[in-house]
Write a protein that holds these residues in place. Structure first.
Motif, PDB file in Angstrom:
ATOM      1  N   GLN A 254      13.691  11.470   2.219  1.00 44.77           N
ATOM      2  CA  GLN A 254      13.695  10.028   2.413  1.00 44.77           C
ATOM      3  C   GLN A 254      15.064   9.542   2.870  1.00 44.77           C
ATOM      4  O   GLN A 254      15.176   8.718   3.788  1.00 44.77           O
ATOM      5  CB  GLN A 254      13.309   9.328   1.114  1.00 44.77           C
ATOM      6  CG  GLN A 254      11.854   9.485   0.720  1.00 44.77           C
ATOM      7  CD  GLN A 254      11.528   8.732  -0.550  1.00 44.77           C
ATOM      8  OE1 GLN A 254      11.686   7.516  -0.630  1.00 44.77           O
ATOM      9  NE2 GLN A 254      11.088   9.445  -1.576  1.00 44.77           N
TER      10      GLN A 254
ATOM     11  N   ARG B 253       0.829  -1.211   0.000  1.00 46.52           N
ATOM     12  CA  ARG B 253       0.000   0.000   0.000  1.00 46.52           C
ATOM     13  C   ARG B 253       0.864   1.263   0.000  1.00 46.52           C
ATOM     14  O   ARG B 253       0.607   2.212  -0.757  1.00 46.52           O
ATOM     15  CB  ARG B 253      -0.930  -0.003   1.211  1.00 46.52           C
ATOM     16  CG  ARG B 253      -1.867   1.207   1.277  1.00 46.52           C
ATOM     17  CD  ARG B 253      -2.888   1.064   2.383  1.00 46.52           C
ATOM     18  NE  ARG B 253      -2.272   0.919   3.699  1.00 46.52           N
ATOM     19  CZ  ARG B 253      -2.264  -0.208   4.401  1.00 46.52           C
ATOM     20  NH1 ARG B 253      -2.833  -1.298   3.903  1.00 46.52           N
ATOM     21  NH2 ARG B 253      -1.696  -0.267   5.577  1.00 46.52           N
ATOM     22  N   ARG B 254       1.899   1.271   0.831  1.00 49.93           N
ATOM     23  CA  ARG B 254       2.790   2.441   0.886  1.00 49.93           C
ATOM     24  C   ARG B 254       3.520   2.634  -0.437  1.00 49.93           C
ATOM     25  O   ARG B 254       3.661   3.763  -0.925  1.00 49.93           O
ATOM     26  CB  ARG B 254       3.794   2.277   2.018  1.00 49.93           C
ATOM     27  CG  ARG B 254       3.175   2.336   3.412  1.00 49.93           C
ATOM     28  CD  ARG B 254       4.243   2.439   4.474  1.00 49.93           C
ATOM     29  NE  ARG B 254       5.122   1.281   4.497  1.00 49.93           N
ATOM     30  CZ  ARG B 254       4.895   0.193   5.218  1.00 49.93           C
ATOM     31  NH1 ARG B 254       3.800   0.105   5.968  1.00 49.93           N
ATOM     32  NH2 ARG B 254       5.745  -0.809   5.202  1.00 49.93           N
ATOM     33  N   ASN B 255       3.981   1.539  -1.013  1.00 56.19           N
ATOM     34  CA  ASN B 255       4.738   1.648  -2.264  1.00 56.19           C
ATOM     35  C   ASN B 255       3.853   2.053  -3.440  1.00 56.19           C
ATOM     36  O   ASN B 255       4.290   2.803  -4.327  1.00 56.19           O
ATOM     37  CB  ASN B 255       5.439   0.315  -2.569  1.00 56.19           C
ATOM     38  CG  ASN B 255       6.626   0.075  -1.661  1.00 56.19           C
ATOM     39  OD1 ASN B 255       7.220   1.015  -1.138  1.00 56.19           O
ATOM     40  ND2 ASN B 255       6.986  -1.181  -1.468  1.00 56.19           N
TER      41      ASN B 255
ATOM     42  N   LEU C  33       1.318   3.976  -3.265  1.00 52.69           N
ATOM     43  CA  LEU C  33       1.081   5.410  -3.108  1.00 52.69           C
ATOM     44  C   LEU C  33       2.237   6.219  -3.684  1.00 52.69           C
ATOM     45  O   LEU C  33       2.027   7.194  -4.418  1.00 52.69           O
ATOM     46  CB  LEU C  33       0.882   5.766  -1.637  1.00 52.69           C
ATOM     47  CG  LEU C  33       0.698   7.258  -1.315  1.00 52.69           C
ATOM     48  CD1 LEU C  33      -0.518   7.815  -2.040  1.00 52.69           C
ATOM     49  CD2 LEU C  33       0.580   7.468   0.184  1.00 52.69           C
TER      50      LEU C  33
END
Length: 249
Positions: A141, A81-83, A85
């Motif tokens: 990041q 899910r994070r990736n 996004l």
């Protein structure tokens, strides 16, 4: 047909033509994107290692999760899910480049004043914005991941390089897939091929999604075993000399 409708129809036709052209030499097109994406991924990993190496870390209670501890299906979905996004944000940069570099100039003659100037110089504005946003994103990041890596490193008494080596099995696939749209954007913008960016968005996302799925499974089920092999630390419980406890979520 008004200018906006014509620009849209023109974009669809050019996208189809581009896809047909790429089908003749798909290897060459994908190779350029993968090389550019791999360079960006390598740069980010190097920055993370440098930041983690010079940072003394900080005392903290750490919950070990993938890739430092074996997870489950929920962890796979969370990582994915994070990736997805992040991939969506990068893909939108490609779409924005197509609109700014290909669609807006076609509508410039129907605009006046500032609006006309923006439409005529949309490509340059898009380049400046995406470069600035990408630089900020990668820097943030690198700093955040590097600081976290330094904290884990100091807590476990393991060098940042060893920890970073343990995440490479999934990080390489993950980062290369995530940077594919940006690599396609940079290559197309340097060549002035703005009209190809919509096709590039479709192809890079189609290639990246299955790679991200594989990377998520590697991160949750494979990388933790490499972490144990490299460090000799066996979850679920590790006690620090000062009495801190690392627990597995």
């Amino acid at each position: 047909m008004d200018a906006s409708a014509y620009a849209f129809a023109h974009g669809v036709r050019h996208t189809r033509a581009t896809l047909r052209l790429w089908q003749q030499t798909p290897g060459t097109v994908l190779a350029r994107w993968f090389v550019g994406s791999a360079l960006a991924a390598a740069g980010l990993l190097l920055a993370v290692w440098l930041i983690a190496s010079v940072d003394a870390g900080r005392e903290q209670i750490i919950t070990l999760r993938p890739p430092f501890a074996v997870g489950d299906g929920a962890d796979v979905l969370g990582v994915l899910r994070r990736n997805i996004l992040v991939l969506a944000l990068h893909a939108m940069a490609c779409v924005a480049g197509f609109i700014a570099g290909s669609s807006l100039p076609m509508q410039a003659q129907h605009r006046q004043g500032i609006a006309r100037w923006v439409h005529e110089h949309g490509g340059r504005l898009a380049i400046a914005f995406v470069i600035g946003a990408t630089t900020f994103s990668l820097s943030a990041q690198a700093y955040l991941i590097g600081r976290t890596l330094a904290g884990v490193s100091g807590f476990l008494g393991v060098s940042p390089g060893i920890l970073l080596l343990g995440v490479l099995p999934h990080a390489v696939f993950e980062l290369v897939a995530l940077f594919l749209p940006l690599a396609a954007w940079i290559i197309a913008s340097r060549r002035g091929q703005w009209e190809q960016l919509l096709a590039a968005t479709l192809v890079t996302v189609a290639v990246a999604v299955p790679v991200l799925v594989v990377a998520a499974f590697i991160e949750v089920y494979v990388s933790p075993h490499l972490f144990v092999a490299l460090t000799g630390i066996h979850p679920p419980i590790v006690r620090h000399a000062d009495g801190w406890i690392i627990t597995v979520h």
